[in-house]
Design a protein around this motif. Structure first.
Motif, PDB file in Angstrom:
ATOM      1  N   ARG A  15       0.850  -1.184   0.000  1.00 27.82           N
ATOM      2  CA  ARG A  15       0.000   0.000   0.000  1.00 27.82           C
ATOM      3  C   ARG A  15       0.887   1.236   0.000  1.00 27.82           C
ATOM      4  NH1 ARG A  15      -2.371   2.811   4.978  1.00 27.82           N
ATOM      5  NH2 ARG A  15      -0.393   3.854   4.540  1.00 27.82           N
ATOM      6  N   SER A  16       0.817   1.973  -1.097  1.00 26.63           N
ATOM      7  CA  SER A  16       1.637   3.183  -1.199  1.00 26.63           C
ATOM      8  C   SER A  16       0.987   4.313  -0.404  1.00 26.63           C
ATOM      9  CB  SER A  16       1.809   3.579  -2.670  1.00 26.63           C
ATOM     10  OG  SER A  16       0.549   3.891  -3.254  1.00 26.63           O
ATOM     11  N   GLY A  17       1.544   5.517  -0.490  1.00 26.01           N
ATOM     12  CA  GLY A  17       1.021   6.648   0.280  1.00 26.01           C
ATOM     13  C   GLY A  17       0.109   7.557  -0.536  1.00 26.01           C
ATOM     14  N   ASN A  18      -0.833   8.206   0.163  1.00 27.74           N
ATOM     15  CA  ASN A  18      -1.663   9.238  -0.477  1.00 27.74           C
ATOM     16  C   ASN A  18      -0.809  10.438  -0.850  1.00 27.74           C
ATOM     17  OD1 ASN A  18      -4.225   8.014  -0.254  1.00 27.74           O
ATOM     18  ND2 ASN A  18      -4.373   8.614   1.901  1.00 27.74           N
ATOM     19  N   GLY A  19      -1.164  11.104  -1.938  1.00 26.75           N
ATOM     20  CA  GLY A  19      -0.546  12.396  -2.240  1.00 26.75           C
ATOM     21  C   GLY A  19      -1.163  13.474  -1.369  1.00 26.75           C
ATOM     22  N   GLY A  20      -0.366  14.444  -0.970  1.00 32.26           N
ATOM     23  CA  GLY A  20      -0.885  15.543  -0.144  1.00 32.26           C
ATOM     24  C   GLY A  20      -1.752  16.495  -0.972  1.00 32.26           C
ATOM     25  N   ALA A  21      -2.685  17.147  -0.313  1.00 33.59           N
ATOM     26  CA  ALA A  21      -3.578  18.087  -1.007  1.00 33.59           C
ATOM     27  C   ALA A  21      -2.867  19.404  -1.292  1.00 33.59           C
ATOM     28  CB  ALA A  21      -4.815  18.345  -0.158  1.00 33.59           C
ATOM     29  N   GLY A  22      -3.209  20.030  -2.408  1.00 33.41           N
ATOM     30  CA  GLY A  22      -2.700  21.367  -2.700  1.00 33.41           C
ATOM     31  C   GLY A  22      -3.346  22.386  -1.765  1.00 33.41           C
ATOM     32  N   SER A  23      -2.670  23.476  -1.564  1.00 33.91           N
ATOM     33  CA  SER A  23      -3.167  24.505  -0.632  1.00 33.91           C
ATOM     34  C   SER A  23      -3.981  25.584  -1.370  1.00 33.91           C
ATOM     35  CB  SER A  23      -1.985  25.166   0.077  1.00 33.91           C
ATOM     36  OG  SER A  23      -2.404  26.296   0.814  1.00 33.91           O
ATOM     37  N   ARG A  24      -5.040  26.100  -0.668  1.00 24.32           N
ATOM     38  CA  ARG A  24      -5.865  27.200  -1.221  1.00 24.32           C
ATOM     39  C   ARG A  24      -5.533  28.510  -0.495  1.00 24.32           C
ATOM     40  NH1 ARG A  24     -11.745  24.793  -0.476  1.00 24.32           N
ATOM     41  NH2 ARG A  24     -10.790  24.196   1.517  1.00 24.32           N
ATOM     42  N   HIS A  25      -4.288  28.747  -0.242  1.00 27.98           N
ATOM     43  CA  HIS A  25      -3.866  29.882   0.575  1.00 27.98           C
ATOM     44  C   HIS A  25      -3.754  31.172  -0.261  1.00 27.98           C
ATOM     45  CE1 HIS A  25      -1.112  32.277   3.147  1.00 27.98           C
ATOM     46  NE2 HIS A  25      -1.697  31.602   4.140  1.00 27.98           N
ATOM     47  N   ALA A  70       3.752   2.481   2.753  1.00 27.92           N
ATOM     48  CA  ALA A  70       4.561   3.696   2.614  1.00 27.92           C
ATOM     49  C   ALA A  70       3.841   4.859   3.299  1.00 27.92           C
ATOM     50  CB  ALA A  70       4.803   4.014   1.142  1.00 27.92           C
ATOM     51  N   GLY A  71       4.550   5.972   3.520  1.00 21.64           N
ATOM     52  CA  GLY A  71       3.975   7.130   4.200  1.00 21.64           C
ATOM     53  C   GLY A  71       3.169   8.018   3.262  1.00 21.64           C
ATOM     54  N   HIS A  72       2.263   8.805   3.857  1.00 21.72           N
ATOM     55  CA  HIS A  72       1.436   9.725   3.075  1.00 21.72           C
ATOM     56  C   HIS A  72       2.160  11.054   2.873  1.00 21.72           C
ATOM     57  CE1 HIS A  72      -1.797   6.925   3.340  1.00 21.72           C
ATOM     58  NE2 HIS A  72      -1.972   7.071   4.648  1.00 21.72           N
ATOM     59  N   GLY A  73       1.898  11.697   1.732  1.00 20.45           N
ATOM     60  CA  GLY A  73       2.450  13.026   1.481  1.00 20.45           C
ATOM     61  C   GLY A  73       1.697  14.073   2.301  1.00 20.45           C
ATOM     62  N   GLU A  74       2.376  15.149   2.615  1.00 23.98           N
ATOM     63  CA  GLU A  74       1.758  16.221   3.408  1.00 23.98           C
ATOM     64  C   GLU A  74       1.172  17.297   2.491  1.00 23.98           C
ATOM     65  OE1 GLU A  74       4.371  17.781   6.352  1.00 23.98           O
ATOM     66  OE2 GLU A  74       4.739  15.833   7.297  1.00 23.98           O
ATOM     67  N   ALA A  75       0.191  18.007   3.020  1.00 25.59           N
ATOM     68  CA  ALA A  75      -0.472  19.055   2.240  1.00 25.59           C
ATOM     69  C   ALA A  75       0.467  20.240   2.019  1.00 25.59           C
ATOM     70  CB  ALA A  75      -1.729  19.510   2.961  1.00 25.59           C
ATOM     71  N   LYS A 122       3.470   2.694  -7.058  1.00 28.15           N
ATOM     72  CA  LYS A 122       3.689   4.140  -7.001  1.00 28.15           C
ATOM     73  C   LYS A 122       2.799   4.807  -5.962  1.00 28.15           C
ATOM     74  CE  LYS A 122       5.345   5.137 -11.690  1.00 28.15           C
ATOM     75  NZ  LYS A 122       5.125   5.958 -12.906  1.00 28.15           N
ATOM     76  N   GLY A 123       3.364   5.832  -5.325  1.00 26.89           N
ATOM     77  CA  GLY A 123       2.573   6.660  -4.420  1.00 26.89           C
ATOM     78  C   GLY A 123       1.721   7.641  -5.210  1.00 26.89           C
ATOM     79  N   GLY A 124       0.653   8.141  -4.572  1.00 26.91           N
ATOM     80  CA  GLY A 124      -0.209   9.116  -5.233  1.00 26.91           C
ATOM     81  C   GLY A 124       0.499  10.439  -5.448  1.00 26.91           C
ATOM     82  N   ARG A 125       0.194  11.134  -6.554  1.00 28.57           N
ATOM     83  CA  ARG A 125       0.802  12.435  -6.820  1.00 28.57           C
ATOM     84  C   ARG A 125       0.177  13.492  -5.917  1.00 28.57           C
ATOM     85  NH1 ARG A 125       0.248  13.025 -13.254  1.00 28.57           N
ATOM     86  NH2 ARG A 125      -1.853  12.351 -12.661  1.00 28.57           N
ATOM     87  N   GLY A 126       0.993  14.461  -5.544  1.00 26.28           N
ATOM     88  CA  GLY A 126       0.475  15.566  -4.746  1.00 26.28           C
ATOM     89  C   GLY A 126      -0.392  16.487  -5.587  1.00 26.28           C
ATOM     90  N   GLY A 127      -1.423  17.088  -4.956  1.00 29.91           N
ATOM     91  CA  GLY A 127      -2.296  18.008  -5.682  1.00 29.91           C
ATOM     92  C   GLY A 127      -1.643  19.362  -5.891  1.00 29.91           C
ATOM     93  N   ALA A 144      -8.078  24.130  -5.118  1.00 30.39           N
ATOM     94  CA  ALA A 144      -6.795  23.462  -5.358  1.00 30.39           C
ATOM     95  C   ALA A 144      -7.078  21.976  -5.552  1.00 30.39           C
ATOM     96  CB  ALA A 144      -5.849  23.674  -4.182  1.00 30.39           C
ATOM     97  N   GLN A 145      -6.109  21.295  -6.096  1.00 29.37           N
ATOM     98  CA  GLN A 145      -6.309  19.860  -6.341  1.00 29.37           C
ATOM     99  C   GLN A 145      -6.125  19.051  -5.062  1.00 29.37           C
ATOM    100  OE1 GLN A 145      -3.443  18.830  -9.365  1.00 29.37           O
ATOM    101  NE2 GLN A 145      -4.996  18.828 -10.984  1.00 29.37           N
ATOM    102  N   PRO A 146      -6.955  18.040  -4.883  1.00 29.54           N
ATOM    103  CA  PRO A 146      -6.655  17.086  -3.806  1.00 29.54           C
ATOM    104  C   PRO A 146      -5.511  16.179  -4.257  1.00 29.54           C
ATOM    105  CG  PRO A 146      -8.563  16.358  -5.043  1.00 29.54           C
ATOM    106  CD  PRO A 146      -8.184  17.714  -5.607  1.00 29.54           C
ATOM    107  N   GLY A 147      -4.862  15.529  -3.351  1.00 31.22           N
ATOM    108  CA  GLY A 147      -3.812  14.582  -3.721  1.00 31.22           C
ATOM    109  C   GLY A 147      -4.415  13.296  -4.265  1.00 31.22           C
ATOM    110  N   GLU A 148      -3.650  12.598  -5.106  1.00 26.11           N
ATOM    111  CA  GLU A 148      -4.114  11.304  -5.604  1.00 26.11           C
ATOM    112  C   GLU A 148      -4.115  10.281  -4.470  1.00 26.11           C
ATOM    113  OE1 GLU A 148      -2.830  11.198 -10.326  1.00 26.11           O
ATOM    114  OE2 GLU A 148      -1.663  10.078  -8.854  1.00 26.11           O
TER     115      GLU A 148
END
Length: 329
Positions: A15-25, A70-75, A122-127, A144-148
């Motif tokens: 199980r790979s990691g989630n991609g982190g979400a893009g920021s709406r800052h 694997a670990g998840h990506g951060e936002a 493969k891990g999910g791509r970051g948004g 913004a895009q959510p992560g894959e």
């Protein structure tokens, strides 16, 4: 390698990691209350990576570790800051390991070099952050895009022993004895079929401090390509050998016929194996006199051959000379 410690096939859940979400800052500073979008991208999720390790000879260490995560990506965050990538998970394997998809049977890749790395899942791509979506007509995008999401899959890891020379023969042909005499390997030796239940590797010393690796493959029987005897479980190890050394005992009823039977089993398993260099050695030849040797020589297959005796140490240096030449041709 003892029989209980040699594992050449494992099925692991990855199980790979989630991609982190893009920021709406949006940029907010002391003198700029309504700055433009500056949301950063999310970090990618961690991969499951297979890495070759020359110090490993078996997949035993994976037998009781069937789940790899694997670990998840951060936002992402403001100031176009990209989130941290998820931690990759590494699976160390011996050289000669093949990764397969269990559903399709497709070979994904092979690991043949120390330190070689291949992505198994493969891990999910970051948004993407909202900074990517600004335009002349949309200067303040609030999305913004959510992560894959992560990927989850079962994978098969299958070891094919890497050796310069593979010993091929029926049970009790003398393969284990030959390996024990030519190298420091100490395989189990007895006068009954399938004494060898796992491939044994030995380092054979040659002239001028050179050496090569020889593998004693468990005995083949007629019908092995259909799974009879130890069959398919060990025929695959022959695929990774540079030279095939066929060993047939001198007391065989028909040496030529036995050789053709062995050759047919290999052909039925994988026709490409016939492209490998082949040598035939008649073992236990110390029991033959000159007259019998002459008689046997008149009906030999069209392949380089010689008489040897592991116990009496006859013809072994000549055998090593021929093997070395074939390996380096």
């Amino acid at each position: 390698m003892s029989g209980t410690n040699f594992i050449d096939y494992v099925k692991i859940h990855c199980r790979s990691g989630n991609g982190g979400a893009g920021s709406r800052h949006f940029r907010r500073e002391k003198y700029e209350a309504k700055g433009g979008p500056d949301g950063g991208d999310g970090g990618r999720g961690g991969h499951i990576i297979v890495r070759g390790n020359k110090n490993l000879w078996t997949l035993l260490h994976l037998k009781y570790k069937r789940h790899v995560k694997a670990g998840h990506g951060e936002a992402g965050s403001g100031s176009r800051s990209t989130g941290a990538e998820g931690e990759d998970a590494y699976v160390e394997v011996p050289l000669g390991t093949v990764a397969k998809d269990p559903e399709t049977g497709e070979t994904l890749f092979e690991i043949t070099e120390d330190g070689e790395e291949q992505i198994l899942v493969k891990g999910g791509r970051g948004g993407l952050g909202n900074d990517h979506f600004k335009s002349a007509t949309n200067q303040a995008p609030r999305y913004a895009q959510p992560g894959e999401p992560y990927q989850e899959a079962w994978r098969i890891l299958e070891l094919k022993v890497l050796a310069d020379v593979g010993l091929v023969g029926f049970p009790n042909a003398g393969k284990s004895t030959l390996l024990s005499v030519l190298s420091a390997a100490k395989p189990e030796i007895a006068n009954y079929p399938f004494t060898t239940l796992v491939p044994n590797l030995g380092i054979v010393e040659y002239r001028d401090f050179r050496s090569f690796v020889m593998a004693d493959i468990p005995g083949i029987i007629e019908g092995a390509h259909e799974g009879k005897g130890l069959g398919l479980r060990f025929l695959r190890h022959i695929e990774r050998n540079s030279v095939l050394l066929f060993l047939i005992a001198a007391d065989s009823d028909d040496i030529n016929k036995e050789y053709q039977t062995l050759l047919n089993e290999i052909k039925q398993f994988n026709p490409e194996l016939l492209d490998k260099e082949r040598i035939l050695a008649i073992s236990k030849s110390d029991m033959l006199d000159d007259e019998l040797k002459t008689e046997i020589a008149q009906d030999m297959p069209d392949v380089p051959w010689m008489f040897i005796s592991s116990v009496a140490q006859q013809g072994l240096m000549e055998l090593k000379d021929v093997l070395w030449k074939k390996i380096n041709d």
